[in-house]
Motif scaffolding. Structure first.
Motif, PDB file in Angstrom:
ATOM      1  N   PHE A 129       0.815  -1.210   0.000  1.00 57.91           N
ATOM      2  CA  PHE A 129       0.000   0.000   0.000  1.00 57.91           C
ATOM      3  C   PHE A 129       0.857   1.272   0.000  1.00 57.91           C
ATOM      4  CE2 PHE A 129      -3.559  -2.675   1.782  1.00 57.91           C
ATOM      5  CZ  PHE A 129      -4.379  -2.526   0.680  1.00 57.91           C
ATOM      6  N   THR A 130       2.047   1.215   0.562  1.00 55.01           N
ATOM      7  CA  THR A 130       2.937   2.383   0.540  1.00 55.01           C
ATOM      8  C   THR A 130       3.292   2.761  -0.892  1.00 55.01           C
ATOM      9  OG1 THR A 130       3.872   1.904   2.726  1.00 55.01           O
ATOM     10  CG2 THR A 130       5.198   3.256   1.236  1.00 55.01           C
ATOM     11  N   GLU A 131       3.619   1.764  -1.707  1.00 54.40           N
ATOM     12  CA  GLU A 131       3.975   2.042  -3.102  1.00 54.40           C
ATOM     13  C   GLU A 131       2.768   2.512  -3.902  1.00 54.40           C
ATOM     14  OE1 GLU A 131       6.976   2.219  -4.139  1.00 54.40           O
ATOM     15  OE2 GLU A 131       7.779   1.518  -2.232  1.00 54.40           O
ATOM     16  N   LEU A 132       1.607   1.893  -3.686  1.00 50.50           N
ATOM     17  CA  LEU A 132       0.417   2.292  -4.423  1.00 50.50           C
ATOM     18  C   LEU A 132      -0.024   3.708  -4.043  1.00 50.50           C
ATOM     19  CD1 LEU A 132       0.397  -0.674  -5.235  1.00 50.50           C
ATOM     20  CD2 LEU A 132      -2.087  -0.683  -4.922  1.00 50.50           C
ATOM     21  N   THR A 133       0.058   4.044  -2.760  1.00 47.84           N
ATOM     22  CA  THR A 133      -0.306   5.390  -2.322  1.00 47.84           C
ATOM     23  C   THR A 133       0.634   6.429  -2.917  1.00 47.84           C
ATOM     24  OG1 THR A 133      -1.229   4.535  -0.254  1.00 47.84           O
ATOM     25  CG2 THR A 133      -0.658   6.872  -0.312  1.00 47.84           C
ATOM     26  N   ALA A 134       1.923   6.115  -2.944  1.00 52.07           N
ATOM     27  CA  ALA A 134       2.891   7.050  -3.532  1.00 52.07           C
ATOM     28  C   ALA A 134       2.590   7.290  -5.010  1.00 52.07           C
ATOM     29  CB  ALA A 134       4.306   6.515  -3.349  1.00 52.07           C
ATOM     30  N   ALA A 135       2.225   6.217  -5.722  1.00 54.99           N
ATOM     31  CA  ALA A 135       1.891   6.357  -7.139  1.00 54.99           C
ATOM     32  C   ALA A 135       0.650   7.233  -7.321  1.00 54.99           C
ATOM     33  CB  ALA A 135       1.665   4.985  -7.766  1.00 54.99           C
ATOM     34  N   ALA A 136      -0.345   7.043  -6.462  1.00 58.78           N
ATOM     35  CA  ALA A 136      -1.569   7.843  -6.538  1.00 58.78           C
ATOM     36  C   ALA A 136      -1.283   9.301  -6.229  1.00 58.78           C
ATOM     37  CB  ALA A 136      -2.621   7.286  -5.578  1.00 58.78           C
ATOM     38  N   HIS A 137      -0.518   9.561  -5.183  1.00 59.82           N
ATOM     39  CA  HIS A 137      -0.218  10.940  -4.788  1.00 59.82           C
ATOM     40  C   HIS A 137       0.664  11.641  -5.824  1.00 59.82           C
ATOM     41  CE1 HIS A 137      -1.213  10.503  -0.215  1.00 59.82           C
ATOM     42  NE2 HIS A 137      -2.265  10.406  -1.013  1.00 59.82           N
ATOM     43  N   ASP A 138       1.561  10.910  -6.466  1.00 57.30           N
ATOM     44  CA  ASP A 138       2.393  11.520  -7.513  1.00 57.30           C
ATOM     45  C   ASP A 138       1.535  12.087  -8.637  1.00 57.30           C
ATOM     46  OD1 ASP A 138       4.702  10.985  -6.159  1.00 57.30           O
ATOM     47  OD2 ASP A 138       5.253   9.219  -7.349  1.00 57.30           O
ATOM     48  N   ASN A 139       0.375  11.466  -8.869  1.00 58.55           N
ATOM     49  CA  ASN A 139      -0.523  11.910  -9.937  1.00 58.55           C
ATOM     50  C   ASN A 139      -1.745  12.643  -9.382  1.00 58.55           C
ATOM     51  OD1 ASN A 139       0.554  10.647 -12.608  1.00 58.55           O
ATOM     52  ND2 ASN A 139       0.749   9.024 -11.088  1.00 58.55           N
ATOM     53  N   GLU A 140      -1.674  13.058  -8.105  1.00 58.07           N
ATOM     54  CA  GLU A 140      -2.718  13.811  -7.422  1.00 58.07           C
ATOM     55  C   GLU A 140      -4.067  13.097  -7.449  1.00 58.07           C
ATOM     56  OE1 GLU A 140      -2.725  17.898  -8.736  1.00 58.07           O
ATOM     57  OE2 GLU A 140      -0.935  18.329  -7.531  1.00 58.07           O
ATOM     58  N   GLY A 141      -4.003  11.786  -7.228  1.00 57.37           N
ATOM     59  CA  GLY A 141      -5.228  11.017  -7.078  1.00 57.37           C
ATOM     60  C   GLY A 141      -5.674  11.015  -5.625  1.00 57.37           C
ATOM     61  N   THR A 142      -6.963  10.763  -5.413  1.00 56.20           N
ATOM     62  CA  THR A 142      -7.534  10.712  -4.073  1.00 56.20           C
ATOM     63  C   THR A 142      -7.726   9.252  -3.671  1.00 56.20           C
ATOM     64  OG1 THR A 142      -8.693  12.799  -4.390  1.00 56.20           O
ATOM     65  CG2 THR A 142      -9.500  11.374  -2.637  1.00 56.20           C
ATOM     66  N   VAL A 143      -7.073   8.831  -2.600  1.00 52.69           N
ATOM     67  CA  VAL A 143      -7.207   7.463  -2.114  1.00 52.69           C
ATOM     68  C   VAL A 143      -8.465   7.380  -1.254  1.00 52.69           C
ATOM     69  CG1 VAL A 143      -6.151   5.621  -0.750  1.00 52.69           C
ATOM     70  CG2 VAL A 143      -4.711   7.128  -2.155  1.00 52.69           C
ATOM     71  N   PHE A 144      -9.461   6.650  -1.736  1.00 51.14           N
ATOM     72  CA  PHE A 144     -10.729   6.571  -1.030  1.00 51.14           C
ATOM     73  C   PHE A 144     -10.791   5.409  -0.058  1.00 51.14           C
ATOM     74  CE2 PHE A 144     -12.052   9.241  -4.595  1.00 51.14           C
ATOM     75  CZ  PHE A 144     -12.774  10.204  -3.911  1.00 51.14           C
ATOM     76  N   SER A 145     -10.170   4.284  -0.389  1.00 52.50           N
ATOM     77  CA  SER A 145     -10.258   3.145   0.533  1.00 52.50           C
ATOM     78  C   SER A 145      -9.139   2.156   0.274  1.00 52.50           C
ATOM     79  CB  SER A 145     -11.615   2.434   0.405  1.00 52.50           C
ATOM     80  OG  SER A 145     -11.714   1.785  -0.852  1.00 52.50           O
ATOM     81  N   MET A 146      -8.806   1.431   1.334  1.00 55.33           N
ATOM     82  CA  MET A 146      -7.917   0.273   1.264  1.00 55.33           C
ATOM     83  C   MET A 146      -8.633  -0.854   1.994  1.00 55.33           C
ATOM     84  SD  MET A 146      -4.265   2.012   2.296  1.00 55.33           S
ATOM     85  CE  MET A 146      -3.741   3.573   1.587  1.00 55.33           C
ATOM     86  N   ALA A 147      -8.953  -1.909   1.275  1.00 54.56           N
ATOM     87  CA  ALA A 147      -9.690  -3.020   1.878  1.00 54.56           C
ATOM     88  C   ALA A 147      -9.029  -4.318   1.463  1.00 54.56           C
ATOM     89  CB  ALA A 147     -11.154  -3.005   1.443  1.00 54.56           C
ATOM     90  N   GLY A 148      -8.637  -5.115   2.467  1.00 51.46           N
ATOM     91  CA  GLY A 148      -7.952  -6.355   2.151  1.00 51.46           C
ATOM     92  C   GLY A 148      -6.651  -6.067   1.449  1.00 51.46           C
TER      93      GLY A 148
END
Length: 284
Positions: A129-148
């Motif tokens: 999730f650390t890598e996925l969040t970094a990728a989202a934030h680099d492109n100014e995406g909004t992380v709505f949920s992390m499940a499983g």
């Protein structure tokens, strides 16, 4: 200090902004007592204003930290800068909006979790999730949920992004590529291959804080979210499946830089197969 001492003059003086005044002749003891009282009043006002400013700074910092859970710090600062108060921030975040939804899922982790010690599962998911969040934030995406072992990211929300589809595709590619070294390390350590499947779709959704008074979640609800989730389920490891509405702007996004494979897939809840675009991403 004034020679006027009638009632009307005193009222006019106070209305003009005077904190206090003395009528002539002035007695020294009264003057000193009044000055001391006004100084205490002044210090009290300064202290109250300092507390108010400190409370305002703390409130904005709390909102910024809350937003930072979902959106990049740079985007959080922009939302706060363009809003007058917390009430306006949250009111503006509850609406209908055209978004691009991205779902990403870790493939093979269920089998992997059966072979590794229980104490290692959460740290491994945290790496993912650390890598996925970094990728989202680099492109100014909004992380709505992390499940499983899956994540939901939205674009064009809470602020407009004219290139939302391009940001979503770039995020999906970055997720796969950023996770590749971790996947290689896990395979070397545990002997099982993993990868990321990504689904993307665009459309109108409801955006807002949803839940119970004791627990609220800022999220998006609507058919594009459901389609993105089902495309994610159909995607192979290191593959991005893009739904029919999101794929309308793919030519402008990619500019022919990547070969597009189109195919029809059956999705739960859809009476007819839908045509999607497949992007196979090289982890290297």
């Amino acid at each position: 200090v004034t020679a006027l001492e009638d009632h009307d003059s005193r009222v006019r003086g106070i209305e003009a902004g005077a904190d206090d005044f003395l009528s002539k002749p002035v007695r020294r003891e009264e003057l000193i007592a009044r000055v001391k009282t006004l100084r205490r009043l002044h210090e009290t006002r300064k202290e109250l204003e300092a507390r108010r400013l400190a409370a305002e700074v703390q409130r904005k910092e709390e909102i910024r930290k809350a937003f930072a859970r979902y959106i990049s710090p740079r985007l959080a600062e922009r939302v706060l800068r363009e809003s007058r108060g917390s009430e306006e921030v949250f009111r503006n975040l509850s609406n209908r909006a055209a978004v691009v939804a991205l779902f990403a899922d870790l493939r093979g982790f269920t089998r992997l979790s059966e072979t590794v010690p229980v104490s290692s599962i959460v740290p491994m998911l945290n790496q993912f999730f650390t890598e996925l969040t970094a990728a989202a934030h680099d492109n100014e995406g909004t992380v709505f949920s992390m499940a499983g072992d899956s994540m939901l990211v939205g674009f064009n929300v809470p602020v407009p992004q004219a290139d939302a589809t391009g940001r979503a595709v770039a995020t999906g590619r970055a997720m796969i590529q950023r996770f590749a070294p971790i996947a290689a390390r896990w395979q070397a350590q545990h002997g099982l291959a993993t990868g990321i499947g990504v689904g993307i779709e665009a459309g109108e959704v409801v955006v807002g804080n949803v839940g119970a008074p004791s627990f609220m979640s800022y999220t998006i609800i609507g058919d594009p979210v459901n389609v993105a989730a089902r495309l994610m389920q159909r995607a192979e490891p290191n593959e991005i499946l893009i739904g029919p509405r999101a794929s309308l702007s793919l030519h402008d996004v990619l500019g022919g830089a990547m070969p597009l494979e189109r195919r029809s897939v059956s999705l739960k809840g859809k009476a007819e197969p839908v045509e999607v675009v497949s992007l196979k991403v090289s982890p290297a």
